[in-house]
Motif scaffolding. Structure first.
Motif, PDB file in Angstrom:
ATOM      1  N   GLY A   7      -3.309   0.095   6.076  1.00  0.00           N
ATOM      2  CA  GLY A   7      -1.958  -0.214   5.618  1.00  0.00           C
ATOM      3  C   GLY A   7      -0.906   0.092   6.646  1.00  0.00           C
ATOM      4  O   GLY A   7       0.281  -0.059   6.375  1.00  0.00           O
ATOM      5  N   ASN A   8      -1.286   0.514   7.852  1.00  0.00           N
ATOM      6  CA  ASN A   8      -0.305   0.867   8.865  1.00  0.00           C
ATOM      7  C   ASN A   8      -0.321  -0.094  10.042  1.00  0.00           C
ATOM      8  O   ASN A   8       0.165   0.217  11.124  1.00  0.00           O
ATOM      9  N   THR A   9      -0.881  -1.290   9.853  1.00  0.00           N
ATOM     10  CA  THR A   9      -1.008  -2.237  10.952  1.00  0.00           C
ATOM     11  C   THR A   9       0.001  -3.371  10.870  1.00  0.00           C
ATOM     12  O   THR A   9      -0.066  -4.317  11.630  1.00  0.00           O
ATOM     13  N   GLU A  10       0.968  -3.296   9.938  1.00  0.00           N
ATOM     14  CA  GLU A  10       1.849  -4.419   9.723  1.00  0.00           C
ATOM     15  C   GLU A  10       2.682  -4.785  10.946  1.00  0.00           C
ATOM     16  O   GLU A  10       3.060  -5.939  11.132  1.00  0.00           O
ATOM     17  N   ALA A  11       2.976  -3.816  11.814  1.00  0.00           N
ATOM     18  CA  ALA A  11       3.803  -4.098  12.975  1.00  0.00           C
ATOM     19  C   ALA A  11       3.122  -5.074  13.929  1.00  0.00           C
ATOM     20  O   ALA A  11       3.775  -5.827  14.645  1.00  0.00           O
ATOM     21  N   SER A  12       1.778  -5.106  13.912  1.00  0.00           N
ATOM     22  CA  SER A  12       1.037  -5.966  14.827  1.00  0.00           C
ATOM     23  C   SER A  12       0.706  -7.315  14.219  1.00  0.00           C
ATOM     24  O   SER A  12       0.120  -8.167  14.871  1.00  0.00           O
ATOM     25  N   ILE A  13       1.074  -7.533  12.949  1.00  0.00           N
ATOM     26  CA  ILE A  13       0.736  -8.768  12.248  1.00  0.00           C
ATOM     27  C   ILE A  13       2.005  -9.587  12.045  1.00  0.00           C
ATOM     28  O   ILE A  13       2.965  -9.124  11.436  1.00  0.00           O
ATOM     29  N   PRO A 374      -5.312   8.324  -2.473  1.00  0.00           N
ATOM     30  CA  PRO A 374      -4.470   7.359  -1.758  1.00  0.00           C
ATOM     31  C   PRO A 374      -5.062   7.034  -0.393  1.00  0.00           C
ATOM     32  O   PRO A 374      -5.858   7.799   0.159  1.00  0.00           O
ATOM     33  N   CYS A 375      -4.656   5.883   0.166  1.00  0.00           N
ATOM     34  CA  CYS A 375      -5.081   5.477   1.507  1.00  0.00           C
ATOM     35  C   CYS A 375      -3.868   5.391   2.417  1.00  0.00           C
ATOM     36  O   CYS A 375      -2.818   4.894   2.003  1.00  0.00           O
ATOM     37  N   GLY A 376      -4.023   5.814   3.660  1.00  0.00           N
ATOM     38  CA  GLY A 376      -2.974   5.619   4.643  1.00  0.00           C
ATOM     39  C   GLY A 376      -1.823   6.590   4.519  1.00  0.00           C
ATOM     40  O   GLY A 376      -1.738   7.397   3.588  1.00  0.00           O
ATOM     41  N   GLU A 377      -0.916   6.484   5.460  1.00  0.00           N
ATOM     42  CA  GLU A 377       0.214   7.401   5.543  1.00  0.00           C
ATOM     43  C   GLU A 377       1.465   6.859   4.865  1.00  0.00           C
ATOM     44  O   GLU A 377       2.418   7.596   4.636  1.00  0.00           O
ATOM     45  N   LYS A 378       1.506   5.572   4.604  1.00  0.00           N
ATOM     46  CA  LYS A 378       2.649   4.989   3.902  1.00  0.00           C
ATOM     47  C   LYS A 378       2.183   3.772   3.125  1.00  0.00           C
ATOM     48  O   LYS A 378       1.083   3.251   3.340  1.00  0.00           O
ATOM     49  N   GLY A 379       3.029   3.321   2.212  1.00  0.00           N
ATOM     50  CA  GLY A 379       2.639   2.222   1.349  1.00  0.00           C
ATOM     51  C   GLY A 379       1.874   2.719   0.135  1.00  0.00           C
ATOM     52  O   GLY A 379       1.615   3.913  -0.031  1.00  0.00           O
ATOM     53  N   TYR A 380       1.495   1.781  -0.735  1.00  0.00           N
ATOM     54  CA  TYR A 380       0.950   2.119  -2.048  1.00  0.00           C
ATOM     55  C   TYR A 380      -0.532   1.736  -2.149  1.00  0.00           C
ATOM     56  O   TYR A 380      -0.945   0.990  -3.031  1.00  0.00           O
ATOM     57  N   TYR A 381      -1.336   2.270  -1.242  1.00  0.00           N
ATOM     58  CA  TYR A 381      -2.757   1.949  -1.166  1.00  0.00           C
ATOM     59  C   TYR A 381      -3.588   3.019  -1.868  1.00  0.00           C
ATOM     60  O   TYR A 381      -3.340   4.215  -1.703  1.00  0.00           O
TER      61      TYR A 381
END
Length: 502
Positions: A7-13, A374-381
């Motif tokens: 959930g932390n890869t959005e900057a590269s997509i 929970p998954c990841g450092e941010k977002g609702y995973y």
């Protein structure tokens, strides 16, 4: 871990869209709310604001209903030959196809749904739903009656009028057109209230409806909150019908408001706690795949999710082990990443609700086999979660979680499974996996639910009616039966020559 992309890869997509429409759509124009208020929509991948949307309220609903009322009472839409409505609806569907990538991106940002699935399935199905009911627009006929006396009689099937449509956030496009398409085909005019969490696609569809040539006032969208804009639709005296998909609790409020106002017609598709019965003779690999899809599809945010898995004791341990293996390889991550199988929950409220149910399951004595965090450092995973040793009286077995949580429950005989499967206030869907046709037929006739899937799950089709029993609501979407929700039947009677009435 069940997480490869956290959930932390959005900057590269690269997200293939810009947000163009944020205002209410009333009488063919995008307009600010009367109050001028707006609210933030949140990107569930990050928990951060995406944009600001006009916050509609009762005054805005009044304006939208006034436009829809005028369009119905005096406008061309109900008076067009069915062929005319069909042509415009087909053009509307073509425009959706032409803009599928942009709409899919909007819903991925809004709802955390998988971009690949939206692009390949959800948005194309929305367009096909329009085409399906467009094909029915010029085939809505009454009947000639064989009267018992010297009378000539026939019936007319006429559009019910102005329809209020209140839709949820889990399938913003599919459920929208599940209701919009038959309403338009019959000649109704509509006022749509999308979920406050997911308004972007509905506003984009309003733009496309205008572009397709749908007359002004026929297609209106009021964004805002359920307790204000939604409540105003449910209680409005000039709305002739309201159709709602969402929770049972809110459905009850919609029905109460409709009854207290003008006794408008209501159809409701509500919650579910759906049983999936897996028999000893089932193939374990097939069973595991069906259970995972039935429980984890769309992050478990599905009203027909297989949320109670009854497994016969002969394969219970095998299936439990196989589910854990598969859940641990289930990829949770950014919905724009093509590797992802599960995106974030729609918002923090739903995220917190699911995590609280997981804690309840552990406290009540269910065995947590995998996931639960929970998954990841941010977002609702949230990790895919599998519980075993679940008892019928546990809250995770009785209450709708609406998240990626699998509850495994052991049974001995098919009679026991049927009885336990029916021991719920809900009755939306059910599944049975067996090689024994007699068992399949017995279960399908015994379980009180609106749709039964034998050796499959999520087997929807435009031709297949869909709706609930008990507190899962009433009325049917899909199929030709859906048209009946938006039609009135009028009888016309005249005396025959030389009858006593002349």
């Amino acid at each position: 871990m069940a997480v490869e992309s956290n959930g932390n890869t959005e900057a590269s997509i690269k997200i293939p869209t810009q947000i163009k429409f944020t205002k209410l759509f009333i009488n063919g124009d995008f307009v600010d709310s009367v109050s001028g208020r707006t609210y933030e929509t949140i990107d569930p991948r990050t928990g951060e604001a995406t944009t600001r949307i006009a916050e509609g309220d009762k005054e805005d609903v009044d304006l939208a209903v006034k436009a829809a009322r005028e369009a119905f009472d005096n406008g061309p839409w109900p008076r067009l030959p069915g062929l005319g409505r069909r042509r415009l609806m087909m053009k509307f569907a073509d425009l959706i196809d032409e803009n599928v990538e942009e709409i899919a991106a909007l819903e991925a940002i809004d709802a955390g749904k998988l971009f690949s699935g939206l692009k390949a399935v959800d948005i194309p199905v929305a367009a096909e739903t329009l085409r399906y009911y467009a094909g029915a627009a010029d085939k809505i006929h009454g009947e000639t009656l064989k009267m018992s006396r010297e009378l000539q009689g026939y019936t007319l099937r006429e559009p019910i009028g102005v329809v209020g449509i209140i839709i949820p956030w889990n399938y913003p496009s599919n459920i929208l057109f599940l209701k919009v398409a038959p309403a338009l085909a019959t000649g109704c005019t509509i006022v749509i209230k999308p979920a406050e969490q997911t308004p972007l696609s509905a506003l984009y569809y309003a733009h496309l409806a205008k572009k397709a040539g749908i007359p002004d006032g026929v297609f209106n969208v009021v964004t805002g909150y359920g307790h204000t804009a939604g409540a105003a639709i449910s209680s409005h005296m000039d709305i002739d019908k309201v159709t709602f998909t969402g929770s049972t609790e809110v459905g009850r409020l919609v029905m109460e408001a409709a009854a207290k106002s003008n006794l408008k017609s209501v159809s409701l598709e509500l919650g579910g706690k759906n049983p999936f019965i897996v028999c000893d003779d089932a193939d374990v690999e097939t069973a595991a795949n069906l259970v995972l899809q039935g429980s984890l599809c769309n992050k478990g945010e599905v009203c027909v999710a297989s949320s109670r898995i009854f497994v016969q004791e002969g394969i219970y341990d095998q299936l439990s082990k196989k589910l854990v293996e598969k859940a641990k390889t289930w990829v949770v991550g950014d919905p724009f990443d093509p590797r992802t199988l599960q995106g974030p929950q729609v918002d923090k409220k739903q995220y917190d609700k699911i995590l609280s149910y997981i804690e309840v399951g552990k406290t009540e004595g269910a065995t947590l086999l995998t996931g639960g965090k929970p998954c990841g450092e941010k977002g609702y995973y949230i990790e895919p979660t599998v519980f075993s040793d679940v008892k019928d009286d546990m809250r995770i077995a009785k209450e709708e979680i609406f998240g990626p949580v699998i509850s495994l429950m052991k049974f001995k005989t098919i009679e026991e499974a049927i009885k336990r499967a029916n021991a719920t206030k809900y009755g939306l869907a059910a599944g049975i996996l067996t090689k024994d046709l007699n068992i399949a037929n017995t279960v399908s006739r015994s379980i009180r639910a609106g749709i039964i899937w034998i050796n499959c799950y999520f087997a929807f089709d435009l031709d297949c009616p869909y709706g609930g029993y008990k507190m899962s609501g009433f009325g049917r979407d899909f199929g030709m039966q859906a048209l009946d929700q938006y039609l009135q039947v009028k009888a016309v009677v005249t005396p025959l020559y030389n009858s006593p009435w002349l």
